[in-house]
Design a protein around this motif. Sequence first.
Motif, short mmCIF file in Angstrom:
data_model
loop_
_atom_site.label_atom_id
_atom_site.label_comp_id
_atom_site.label_asym_id
_atom_site.label_seq_id
_atom_site.Cartn_x
_atom_site.Cartn_y
_atom_site.Cartn_z
N LEU A 122 30.06 35.02 37.24
CA LEU A 122 30.41 36.38 36.84
C LEU A 122 30.75 37.28 38.02
CD1 LEU A 122 27.93 37.09 33.90
CD2 LEU A 122 30.24 36.13 33.83
N ASN A 123 30.15 37.04 39.17
CA ASN A 123 30.48 37.85 40.35
C ASN A 123 31.93 37.61 40.76
OD1 ASN A 123 27.93 39.05 40.59
ND2 ASN A 123 27.14 37.34 41.80
N TRP A 124 32.34 36.35 40.72
CA TRP A 124 33.73 36.02 41.06
C TRP A 124 34.68 36.63 40.04
CZ3 TRP A 124 37.64 33.43 38.50
CH2 TRP A 124 38.76 33.09 39.27
N LEU A 125 34.34 36.52 38.75
CA LEU A 125 35.19 37.07 37.70
C LEU A 125 35.32 38.58 37.85
CD1 LEU A 125 36.82 36.80 35.10
CD2 LEU A 125 34.65 36.88 33.83
N ARG A 126 34.22 39.27 38.11
CA ARG A 126 34.24 40.73 38.27
C ARG A 126 35.16 41.12 39.42
NH1 ARG A 126 29.37 41.15 38.87
NH2 ARG A 126 28.77 41.66 36.72
N ALA A 127 35.08 40.38 40.52
CA ALA A 127 35.92 40.69 41.68
C ALA A 127 37.40 40.48 41.36
CB ALA A 127 35.51 39.81 42.86
N GLU A 128 37.70 39.43 40.60
CA GLU A 128 39.10 39.16 40.24
C GLU A 128 39.65 40.23 39.30
OE1 GLU A 128 41.37 36.85 41.14
OE2 GLU A 128 39.98 36.21 42.71
N LEU A 129 38.84 40.68 38.37
CA LEU A 129 39.29 41.73 37.45
C LEU A 129 39.50 43.05 38.19
CD1 LEU A 129 36.98 40.96 34.39
CD2 LEU A 129 39.47 40.68 34.47
N ARG A 130 38.64 43.35 39.15
CA ARG A 130 38.77 44.60 39.91
C ARG A 130 39.96 44.56 40.86
NH1 ARG A 130 32.38 45.68 41.50
NH2 ARG A 130 31.75 46.52 39.45
N PHE A 146 41.67 31.95 35.96
CA PHE A 146 41.15 30.69 35.42
C PHE A 146 39.71 30.51 35.90
CE2 PHE A 146 45.67 30.42 35.64
CZ PHE A 146 46.09 29.61 34.61
N ILE A 147 38.79 30.30 34.95
CA ILE A 147 37.38 30.23 35.32
C ILE A 147 36.66 29.11 34.59
CG2 ILE A 147 36.80 32.02 33.61
CD1 ILE A 147 34.59 32.95 35.61
N ASN A 148 35.77 28.45 35.30
CA ASN A 148 34.94 27.38 34.75
C ASN A 148 33.83 27.99 33.89
OD1 ASN A 148 33.26 25.17 34.29
ND2 ASN A 148 32.63 24.96 36.43
N ARG A 208 31.24 41.69 27.70
CA ARG A 208 31.32 43.10 28.06
C ARG A 208 32.25 43.33 29.24
NH1 ARG A 208 25.07 45.41 27.74
NH2 ARG A 208 25.01 45.76 25.47
N MET A 209 32.22 42.42 30.18
CA MET A 209 33.07 42.53 31.35
C MET A 209 34.54 42.54 30.94
SD MET A 209 32.94 40.20 34.80
CE MET A 209 31.14 40.29 34.80
N LEU A 210 34.89 41.69 30.00
CA LEU A 210 36.26 41.66 29.50
C LEU A 210 36.57 42.92 28.70
CD1 LEU A 210 36.03 38.73 30.47
CD2 LEU A 210 37.13 38.01 28.34
N ALA A 211 35.64 43.32 27.83
CA ALA A 211 35.88 44.47 26.96
C ALA A 211 35.99 45.78 27.73
CB ALA A 211 34.77 44.57 25.92
N GLU A 212 35.28 45.89 28.84
CA GLU A 212 35.27 47.14 29.60
C GLU A 212 36.46 47.27 30.54
OE1 GLU A 212 31.45 47.11 31.46
OE2 GLU A 212 30.38 47.56 29.58
N ASP A 213 37.24 46.20 30.66
CA ASP A 213 38.44 46.26 31.50
C ASP A 213 39.64 46.59 30.62
OD1 ASP A 213 40.80 45.64 33.01
OD2 ASP A 213 39.59 44.38 34.32
N PRO A 214 40.26 47.74 30.79
CA PRO A 214 41.37 48.13 29.92
C PRO A 214 42.60 47.24 30.03
CG PRO A 214 41.20 49.62 31.78
CD PRO A 214 39.98 48.75 31.82
#
Length: 277
Positions: free
Chosen positions: A179-187, A162-164, A218-224
């Motif tokens: 985006l830094n927080w989102l990237r960390a959560e996806l990883r 969940f992101i603001n 792109r961050m979403l699309a690049e995460d399988p």
Amino acid sequence: MLDVSYPNHLKKISVYAILVTAIASFSCNGIFQYNPNQVIFRDNEKNLTAKNIESIRSIPPEDTVRFILMGDTQRWYDEAEYFVKSANSQKNISFVLHAGDISDFGLSQEFKWVNEIMSGLKYPYLTVIGNHDIVANGSASYRKMFGALNYSFEYGNNKFIFINTNSREYAFDGSIPDLNWLRAELRNNPENKNAIVVAHVPPFDGDFDRNLELSYSRMLAEDPNVKFSLYGHQHSFRNEEYYKDGVQYILSTAMVKRGYFVITTWNGGYKAEQIEY
């Protein structure tokens, strides 16, 4: 000594004003809310995100998880009550996701009213903050009632993030979404669970920071592990691969339109069913 006398009607007005002030100083629970921007909640109205996640996790997940996506309650309280009745008629639902704009003016009383209605659900509910929820002292009210503006939790084969994304309320200063927080959560997804991003404003909306749109999508699309992402805000149903990059963007309509989605997920797959009531 100067003798000052007042007409009888002014005396009555003065006495009345004193009585009204005295009575208004006490509500049924001993607290009168003088300022609508005050953030005053009872204990059972605080930290609802953590409490509801605990409730969700107390039920063992099945291989297939079904949940409801709805949003934009704002001032449509009657329609929200009808939503609760319709949602309660659905079968095998694990929880409800509220995609933001819980309130209209960010007032604590609005959050209270909506929570009272949503408490009629047979299922726990989780929220993400909307742009209307940030107005006035809304962010403080949201944090007090629900919790952090960005958070995640796992259930079954799914990781919900969940992101603001309400960039306009931060003057498009580049900080929202984080985006830094989102990237960390996806990883941080070692089991490669379905990664489901939930926000209020979709990236292709004018209230989303244009300078961050491409990086976000792109961050979403690049995460399988990201197959679809969930939103509200536009007061209409949308279910499309907006950027033609493999990620489906699903938007639920506002309560005034009397609709929501039932989402079914399983390992590597999903289905979205549009419901109108």
